[in-house]
Design a protein around this motif. Structure first.
Motif, PDB file in Angstrom:
ATOM      1  N   ALA A 183       0.203  -7.586  -5.733  1.00  0.00           N
ATOM      2  CA  ALA A 183      -0.536  -6.280  -5.128  1.00  0.00           C
ATOM      3  C   ALA A 183      -0.065  -6.380  -3.687  1.00  0.00           C
ATOM      4  N   GLY A 218      -1.065   4.487  -0.736  1.00  0.00           N
ATOM      5  CA  GLY A 218      -2.127   3.571  -1.432  1.00  0.00           C
ATOM      6  C   GLY A 218      -2.975   4.473  -2.434  1.00  0.00           C
ATOM      7  N   GLU A 266      -0.166  -6.004   0.223  1.00  0.00           N
ATOM      8  CA  GLU A 266      -1.227  -6.258   1.215  1.00  0.00           C
ATOM      9  C   GLU A 266      -1.125  -5.081   2.103  1.00  0.00           C
ATOM     10  N   ALA A 267      -2.473  -4.911   2.575  1.00  0.00           N
ATOM     11  CA  ALA A 267      -2.603  -3.715   3.530  1.00  0.00           C
ATOM     12  C   ALA A 267      -1.791  -3.875   4.649  1.00  0.00           C
ATOM     13  N   GLU A 285      -3.811  -1.437  -0.767  1.00  0.00           N
ATOM     14  CA  GLU A 285      -4.316  -1.666  -1.847  1.00  0.00           C
ATOM     15  C   GLU A 285      -4.920  -0.492  -2.751  1.00  0.00           C
TER      16      GLU A 285
END
Length: 709
Positions: free
Chosen positions: A383, A530, A385-386, A423
């Motif tokens: 996933a 997101g 990463e921010a 995310e």
């Protein structure tokens, strides 16, 4: 019946052919899922497999293929007397994606059941496939209710038919084989896990192999019988090898060292449940038998992992299936093999030499080739990463002053590179109001063939779901006139009533995403992506079709036409750049045009429009191209309002995701939502765990008019 294309004449696709042959050797492996682009000989190879399977002995006259030595005691055609059976070829039964439930599990003669009290049962495809192959082409497009029936039959090895007090059960053990193009959408995780093995196929990029594919296909089409005769020797050799491997299979020893390798591999790749360990063990055993050995070795375990694990280690729908082969080798190197027994070790090459000596490796008739990438490929991406938050910008936002950027000559913000999505999260439920009649899914209420019974009506066409009480009620007043004398109820066709049921449907979720300069602030666009990614995950789980429209600069673009491939939408979203003015009206008009075309293609699938924007309109863009919205030289805001009302007038259910942030907010997204006749929800309010109420019934224009009245 036309002559099938020979299995041994398929060019390349060694992994596909090996996976199919391993299931022929050991049906307990659990079937094969073949994933790949169109024209790669997927269906051709599967259909050719049945000719290589040994014949099966069946009880004469049994419609359910009972074995003479061990007939099913609950067989509807039983009880069977012990005696010799008759041999017949193993069947390969195809399940069409549009098949009805009755066609799959069988149908009851309702009139005889009511009038005579007999269980007049017509077997379905599950009965036909017993002790054979059940093949589903485009298995990812199969309706949910059929998937549920397949899962039940695969888990229990039997099919149960329960209809208004009439119960029938019969054995249904089959080899499940499915083919699919991932571009058209993914499989439900429950069904995906039911396939023992998975294979990725692709067309060869080698000119010589592609030439051989064309040469063999043309030769087959010119004279199928002569072509099959040409390959009959190779077919017989492979058939004999399958028989020999089946005979050797019970003697293959799966030692503790191999079991430890299997367990460590499954644990190392963090696959869910224990089915992967069992499938790997069966596959490794079949590989040893196919190679003519009675012991399982590390190379068997490695090959079994490459076939059995890629589709089981996906953590979310957007992770590509695959296996890190370096990690696999590292795990297996920790556990050495047991000392092998002294015995001959035949070459385990599953591909026999064909009559085309000196030609390329065997190839496929539909454009398939041997240029298949190694099983697994790179490890699935994790996933995202921010992104790091930029320095805070305390300047208030206004329609004419987006986030500070170097201005271009026309005053618009220049294009910026795409940023990664934040995310994803679990979203609240968005649904279309009213009662639809679209494809089976999990989003909005609909009249469906499955679900809770809500009433009865005269059947339109063939009766599929009898409403017993309504049928009896319709027939009861006429019993004396029909001369009823015994206990049986005299039922005629006009008395039959179809049960009306309510379930859930899948919708067309069309995203209209603002990619203009006012959205270009890195932190904001990452959060927007997101949120849209989260909605795409929700659409995947609810079996929706999705489409993606973006607007920026002076025009709107259909980035992804409506499709069942949510993965493709996620890829387009990740690559989306930002910058330029905000042609909001152009985005809405593009949505109107896309929905008009889709309504013609699939009138039963209701749309849900999701507009992701801060509500600013700083450019007329191409809005003036539609006569219903006026000139492109008009006020951008007024054009956007008229475009929104056009969608509302068409009854399109809409929701606006308000992306405005900062200490000063103009509330333009809320105004847009009012023009569309739907609610507005903030990015934070979209989360399922937020304090705001669930967004469930999206208002349409008709709802607004009713409340006003």
């Amino acid at each position: 019946m036309s002559t099938p294309y020979p299995f041994t004449a398929v060019v390349g696709q060694s992994d596909l052919r090996l996976a199919l042959l391993l299931n022929a050797v050991s049906p307990a492996v659990g079937g094969v899922l073949v994933r790949g682009e169109k024209g790669t000989a997927k269906s051709t190879a599967v259909r050719a497999l049945s000719a290589l399977l040994p014949q099966v002995d069946v009880v004469p006259g049994c419609r359910f293929s009972c074995a003479p030595g061990a007939p099913d005691p609950a067989c509807p055609d039983g009880p069977h007397e012990q005696g010799p059976g008759t041999a017949r070829p193993a069947r390969m039964v195809e399940l069409p994606v549009g098949a009805s439930e009755d066609r799959l599990v069988g149908a009851l003669d309702i009139e005889r059941a009511l009038a005579e009290g007999v269980k007049a049962f017509e077997p379905g495809l599950l009965a036909d496939a017993h002790r054979g192959i059940l093949y589903v082409d485009e298995v990812n497009l199969l309706h949910d209710h059929l998937i549920d029936l397949l899962l039940d039959a695969a888990a229990m090895g039997a099919s149960y038919v329960e209809r208004e007090g009439v119960s029938v059960r019969h054995a249904a053990r089959f080899l499940l084989v499915g083919t699919m193009n991932p571009e058209e959408g993914e499989l439900r995780p429950q069904l995906l896990d039911r396939f023992g093995l998975t294979v990725e196929v692709a067309a060869s990029r080698e000119p010589a192999q592609r030439v051989e594919v064309v040469r063999r296909r043309l030769a087959y089409e010119d004279d199928p019988a002569a072509f099959a005769t040409r390959w009959s020797g190779e077919e017989q050799d492979v058939r004999a090898r399958v028989v020999a491997a089946r005979a050797l299979l019970p003697k293959v020893r799966l030692g503790d060292a191999s079991l430890l390798q299997i367990a460590a591999t499954c644990a190392g790749f963090e696959v869910d449940g224990m089915r992967a360990d069992i499938v790997m063990a069966r596959t490794a055993t079949a590989l040893a038998a196919w190679a003519g050995r009675s012991d399982v070795r590390k190379e068997d375990v490695r090959q079994a992992a490459l076939l059995a694990l890629p589709h089981r280690r996906r953590r979310n729908p957007f992770d590509a299936p695959g296996l890190d082969e370096d990690k696999l080798d590292e795990i297996l190197d920790r556990f050495p093999d047991e000392e092998p027994q002294d015995e001959p070790d035949p070459e385990p090459d599953p591909e026999p030499e064909g009559p085309d000596d000196g030609g390329p490796e065997d190839g496929g008739p539909d454009g398939g080739g041997g240029g298949v990438p190694p099983q697994g490929g790179p490890e699935a991406p994790q996933a995202p990463e921010a992104p790091e938050a930029p320095a805070p910008d305390d300047a208030p936002e206004t329609p004419d002053s987006p986030a500070p950027q170097p201005a271009s000559q026309d005053g618009a913000t220049p294009e910026q590179a795409a940023v990664r999505a934040a995310e994803p999260f679990r979203t609240k439920t968005l649904s279309v109001p009213g009662l639809g009649e679209g494809a089976s899914g999990r989003r909005s209420r609909a009249r469906t063939a499955h679900g809770r019974t809500t009433g009865a009506q005269r059947p339109r066409g063939q009766l599929t779901k009898l409403h017993l009480a309504a049928t009896v009620q319709a027939a009861a007043p006429h019993q004396k006139a029909r001369g009823r004398t015994g206990r049986g109820l005299v039922v005629r066709k006009d008395d039959l009533r179809q049960a009306t049921r309510e379930g859930r449907e899948g919708n067309l979720v069309l995203f209209v995403v603002d990619a203009s300069g006012s959205m270009a602030a890195r932190q904001r666009m990452s959060a927007v992506k997101g949120a849209v990614l989260s909605l795409l995950l929700d659409a995947y789980q609810r079996r929706d079709k999705v489409g993606l429209i973006t607007f920026r600069g002076s025009a709107a673009e259909l980035a992804l036409p409506p499709t069942s491939s949510v993965d493709a939408a996620a890829v387009r979203l990740e690559q989306l750049p930002t910058g330029g003015r905000t042609p909001l009206a152009a985005g809405l008009l593009k949505a109107h045009e896309v929905l008009r075309i889709e309504r013609l293609r699939d009138p039963s699938r209701r749309p849900l429009l999701v507009v992701v924007t801060d509500g600013r309109a700083t450019s007329a863009g191409s809005a003036g191209t539609s006569g219903s919205t006026g000139s492109a030289t008009g006020d951008p805001r007024a054009l956007a309002c008229r475009s929104a009302r056009l969608l509302q007038a068409q009854g399109v259910a809409s929701v606006v995701v308000d992306c405005e942030s900062g200490p000063v907010r103009l509330g333009l997204a809320g105004v847009l939502a009012g023009d569309l006749g739907g609610p507005a929800v903030t990015l934070d309010g979209l989360r399922a765990d937020s304090l705001a109420g669930l967004v469930k019934n999206v208002r349409t224009a008709s709802d607004t008019h009713r409340r006003a009245a």
